[in-house]
Design a protein around this motif. Sequence first.
Motif, PDB file in Angstrom:
ATOM      1  N   ARG A 185       0.861  -1.178   0.000  1.00  0.00           N
ATOM      2  CA  ARG A 185       0.000   0.000   0.000  1.00  0.00           C
ATOM      3  C   ARG A 185       0.898   1.228   0.000  1.00  0.00           C
ATOM      4  NH1 ARG A 185      -2.075  -3.911   3.654  1.00  0.00           N
ATOM      5  NH2 ARG A 185      -0.533  -3.115   5.083  1.00  0.00           N
ATOM      6  N   PRO A 186       0.424   2.339  -0.566  1.00  0.00           N
ATOM      7  CA  PRO A 186       1.291   3.520  -0.645  1.00  0.00           C
ATOM      8  C   PRO A 186       1.718   4.071   0.712  1.00  0.00           C
ATOM      9  CG  PRO A 186      -0.894   3.973  -1.578  1.00  0.00           C
ATOM     10  CD  PRO A 186      -0.853   2.532  -1.202  1.00  0.00           C
ATOM     11  N   TYR A 187       0.971   3.791   1.751  1.00  0.00           N
ATOM     12  CA  TYR A 187       1.299   4.319   3.072  1.00  0.00           C
ATOM     13  C   TYR A 187       2.128   3.342   3.904  1.00  0.00           C
ATOM     14  CZ  TYR A 187      -2.865   1.559   3.951  1.00  0.00           C
ATOM     15  OH  TYR A 187      -3.781   0.546   3.979  1.00  0.00           O
ATOM     16  N   ASP A 188       2.448   2.176   3.358  1.00  0.00           N
ATOM     17  CA  ASP A 188       3.307   1.238   4.086  1.00  0.00           C
ATOM     18  C   ASP A 188       4.642   1.914   4.404  1.00  0.00           C
ATOM     19  OD1 ASP A 188       1.473  -0.809   4.128  1.00  0.00           O
ATOM     20  OD2 ASP A 188       2.320  -1.882   2.422  1.00  0.00           O
ATOM     21  N   GLY A 189       5.142   1.665   5.584  1.00  0.00           N
ATOM     22  CA  GLY A 189       6.432   2.204   5.979  1.00  0.00           C
ATOM     23  C   GLY A 189       6.376   3.577   6.618  1.00  0.00           C
ATOM     24  N   LEU A 190       5.201   4.202   6.640  1.00  0.00           N
ATOM     25  CA  LEU A 190       5.095   5.509   7.302  1.00  0.00           C
ATOM     26  C   LEU A 190       5.109   5.323   8.815  1.00  0.00           C
ATOM     27  CD1 LEU A 190       2.356   7.398   5.246  1.00  0.00           C
ATOM     28  CD2 LEU A 190       4.783   7.930   5.392  1.00  0.00           C
ATOM     29  N   ALA A 191       5.805   6.202   9.487  1.00  0.00           N
ATOM     30  CA  ALA A 191       5.831   6.157  10.948  1.00  0.00           C
ATOM     31  C   ALA A 191       4.466   6.564  11.503  1.00  0.00           C
ATOM     32  CB  ALA A 191       6.907   7.105  11.474  1.00  0.00           C
ATOM     33  N   SER A 192       4.092   5.953  12.599  1.00  0.00           N
ATOM     34  CA  SER A 192       2.839   6.323  13.263  1.00  0.00           C
ATOM     35  C   SER A 192       2.998   7.670  13.942  1.00  0.00           C
ATOM     36  CB  SER A 192       2.468   5.286  14.320  1.00  0.00           C
ATOM     37  OG  SER A 192       2.166   4.062  13.721  1.00  0.00           O
ATOM     38  N   LEU A 193       1.892   8.366  14.057  1.00  0.00           N
ATOM     39  CA  LEU A 193       1.901   9.620  14.812  1.00  0.00           C
ATOM     40  C   LEU A 193       1.932   9.308  16.304  1.00  0.00           C
ATOM     41  CD1 LEU A 193      -0.897  11.634  12.943  1.00  0.00           C
ATOM     42  CD2 LEU A 193       1.580  11.865  12.684  1.00  0.00           C
ATOM     43  N   PRO A 194       2.502  10.198  17.090  1.00  0.00           N
ATOM     44  CA  PRO A 194       2.433  10.020  18.551  1.00  0.00           C
ATOM     45  C   PRO A 194       0.973  10.073  19.021  1.00  0.00           C
ATOM     46  CG  PRO A 194       4.012  11.740  17.950  1.00  0.00           C
ATOM     47  CD  PRO A 194       3.271  11.369  16.703  1.00  0.00           C
ATOM     48  N   GLU A 195       0.690   9.410  20.129  1.00  0.00           N
ATOM     49  CA  GLU A 195      -0.679   9.311  20.648  1.00  0.00           C
ATOM     50  C   GLU A 195      -1.383  10.663  20.785  1.00  0.00           C
ATOM     51  OE1 GLU A 195      -4.127   7.425  21.587  1.00  0.00           O
ATOM     52  OE2 GLU A 195      -2.288   6.506  20.842  1.00  0.00           O
ATOM     53  N   PRO A 196      -0.733  11.722  21.307  1.00  0.00           N
ATOM     54  CA  PRO A 196      -1.444  13.009  21.399  1.00  0.00           C
ATOM     55  C   PRO A 196      -1.865  13.545  20.021  1.00  0.00           C
ATOM     56  CG  PRO A 196       0.521  13.045  22.774  1.00  0.00           C
ATOM     57  CD  PRO A 196       0.584  11.783  21.962  1.00  0.00           C
ATOM     58  N   ASP A 197      -1.027  13.322  19.011  1.00  0.00           N
ATOM     59  CA  ASP A 197      -1.381  13.772  17.656  1.00  0.00           C
ATOM     60  C   ASP A 197      -2.522  12.942  17.075  1.00  0.00           C
ATOM     61  OD1 ASP A 197       0.551  15.752  17.750  1.00  0.00           O
ATOM     62  OD2 ASP A 197       2.076  14.534  16.755  1.00  0.00           O
ATOM     63  N   ILE A 198      -2.545  11.657  17.396  1.00  0.00           N
ATOM     64  CA  ILE A 198      -3.654  10.803  16.944  1.00  0.00           C
ATOM     65  C   ILE A 198      -4.957  11.300  17.563  1.00  0.00           C
ATOM     66  CG2 ILE A 198      -4.648   8.483  17.120  1.00  0.00           C
ATOM     67  CD1 ILE A 198      -1.761   7.399  16.819  1.00  0.00           C
ATOM     68  N   LYS A 199      -4.923  11.623  18.855  1.00  0.00           N
ATOM     69  CA  LYS A 199      -6.124  12.132  19.536  1.00  0.00           C
ATOM     70  C   LYS A 199      -6.591  13.448  18.903  1.00  0.00           C
ATOM     71  CE  LYS A 199      -6.648   8.947  22.627  1.00  0.00           C
ATOM     72  NZ  LYS A 199      -7.654   7.931  22.376  1.00  0.00           N
ATOM     73  N   THR A 200      -5.642  14.323  18.576  1.00  0.00           N
ATOM     74  CA  THR A 200      -6.003  15.592  17.925  1.00  0.00           C
ATOM     75  C   THR A 200      -6.615  15.330  16.559  1.00  0.00           C
ATOM     76  OG1 THR A 200      -4.244  16.756  19.104  1.00  0.00           O
ATOM     77  CG2 THR A 200      -5.105  17.809  17.119  1.00  0.00           C
ATOM     78  N   ALA A 201      -6.009  14.424  15.791  1.00  0.00           N
ATOM     79  CA  ALA A 201      -6.551  14.097  14.469  1.00  0.00           C
ATOM     80  C   ALA A 201      -7.965  13.526  14.584  1.00  0.00           C
ATOM     81  CB  ALA A 201      -5.630  13.110  13.745  1.00  0.00           C
ATOM     82  N   GLU A 202      -8.182  12.647  15.550  1.00  0.00           N
ATOM     83  CA  GLU A 202      -9.516  12.080  15.763  1.00  0.00           C
ATOM     84  C   GLU A 202     -10.527  13.174  16.093  1.00  0.00           C
ATOM     85  OE1 GLU A 202      -8.945   9.174  18.841  1.00  0.00           O
ATOM     86  OE2 GLU A 202      -8.288   7.630  17.415  1.00  0.00           O
ATOM     87  N   HIS A 203     -10.125  14.090  16.963  1.00  0.00           N
ATOM     88  CA  HIS A 203     -11.010  15.195  17.333  1.00  0.00           C
ATOM     89  C   HIS A 203     -11.351  16.044  16.104  1.00  0.00           C
ATOM     90  CE1 HIS A 203     -12.781  18.509  19.529  1.00  0.00           C
ATOM     91  NE2 HIS A 203     -11.944  19.322  18.919  1.00  0.00           N
ATOM     92  N   LEU A 204     -10.359  16.339  15.287  1.00  0.00           N
ATOM     93  CA  LEU A 204     -10.594  17.145  14.079  1.00  0.00           C
ATOM     94  C   LEU A 204     -11.484  16.412  13.086  1.00  0.00           C
ATOM     95  CD1 LEU A 204      -7.027  18.659  13.659  1.00  0.00           C
ATOM     96  CD2 LEU A 204      -9.111  19.908  14.301  1.00  0.00           C
ATOM     97  N   LEU A 205     -11.309  15.105  12.963  1.00  0.00           N
ATOM     98  CA  LEU A 205     -12.176  14.316  12.072  1.00  0.00           C
ATOM     99  C   LEU A 205     -13.619  14.334  12.572  1.00  0.00           C
ATOM    100  CD1 LEU A 205      -9.900  11.222  11.369  1.00  0.00           C
ATOM    101  CD2 LEU A 205     -10.591  12.978   9.718  1.00  0.00           C
ATOM    102  N   ARG A 206     -13.796  14.106  13.870  1.00  0.00           N
ATOM    103  CA  ARG A 206     -15.158  14.116  14.432  1.00  0.00           C
ATOM    104  C   ARG A 206     -15.814  15.479  14.274  1.00  0.00           C
ATOM    105  NH1 ARG A 206     -12.949  10.767  18.935  1.00  0.00           N
ATOM    106  NH2 ARG A 206     -13.921   8.727  18.684  1.00  0.00           N
ATOM    107  N   THR A 207     -15.055  16.524  14.516  1.00  0.00           N
ATOM    108  CA  THR A 207     -15.601  17.874  14.396  1.00  0.00           C
ATOM    109  C   THR A 207     -16.015  18.162  12.966  1.00  0.00           C
ATOM    110  OG1 THR A 207     -14.250  18.617  16.262  1.00  0.00           O
ATOM    111  CG2 THR A 207     -15.136  20.327  14.803  1.00  0.00           C
ATOM    112  N   ALA A 208     -15.189  17.767  12.014  1.00  0.00           N
ATOM    113  CA  ALA A 208     -15.541  17.965  10.603  1.00  0.00           C
ATOM    114  C   ALA A 208     -16.838  17.232  10.266  1.00  0.00           C
ATOM    115  CB  ALA A 208     -14.409  17.479   9.694  1.00  0.00           C
ATOM    116  N   ALA A 209     -16.977  16.007  10.750  1.00  0.00           N
ATOM    117  CA  ALA A 209     -18.203  15.247  10.494  1.00  0.00           C
ATOM    118  C   ALA A 209     -19.414  15.948  11.105  1.00  0.00           C
ATOM    119  CB  ALA A 209     -18.072  13.827  11.050  1.00  0.00           C
TER     120      ALA A 209
END
Length: 183
Positions: free
Chosen positions: A88-112
Amino acid sequence: MAEAQTMERLRKLAILIEKHMQLLADHNVTEPPVIINRMVGHLPDLHAIWTEATDDQLLALMQQFPGFSIYARIMEDATAAEDEKAARPYDGLASLPEPDIKTAEHLLRTAAEIERGFMELQHDRLKIFRRGYQDLHVRHRQWQVAVTAFKSVLRADGVEERGMGYIDTVFEQLDARILVAAG
């Protein structure tokens, strides 16, 4: 008691998904790839349900909320298909740190939430003149500022450009859909 509280929280998430799926159905959005794209803001909600619900709770939610059930099955099929790919094109990408994942989730939910709010107002045009329409515009502008700040933090933290490209694309698509829903 804790199980009842968990189920109530998961039920609320399923209701949000159900409402958005109903709005998409009202706009004749029925193709799985389009639904996946339009429902990306609900991925954190679906993930919470999948990881926190017991099998019985998940079955109850799917029976009670047909739109949620459709979305869950579409995402399950998409996940299985994605897992079968050799690369997959995203294979090998480093994961975001947990606080950044939480922020991304919040931004996704807010957009929805914002997109769904505008879609609901478009569905009932008389509401457009109410305060809710202006409130959604304010929330949208605040969300745009938060997304810009989030992406700046990620870049400053050294998230690789390929990963930033995916992040940029997701948030640009969400913003464009919110603008369309806003009319």
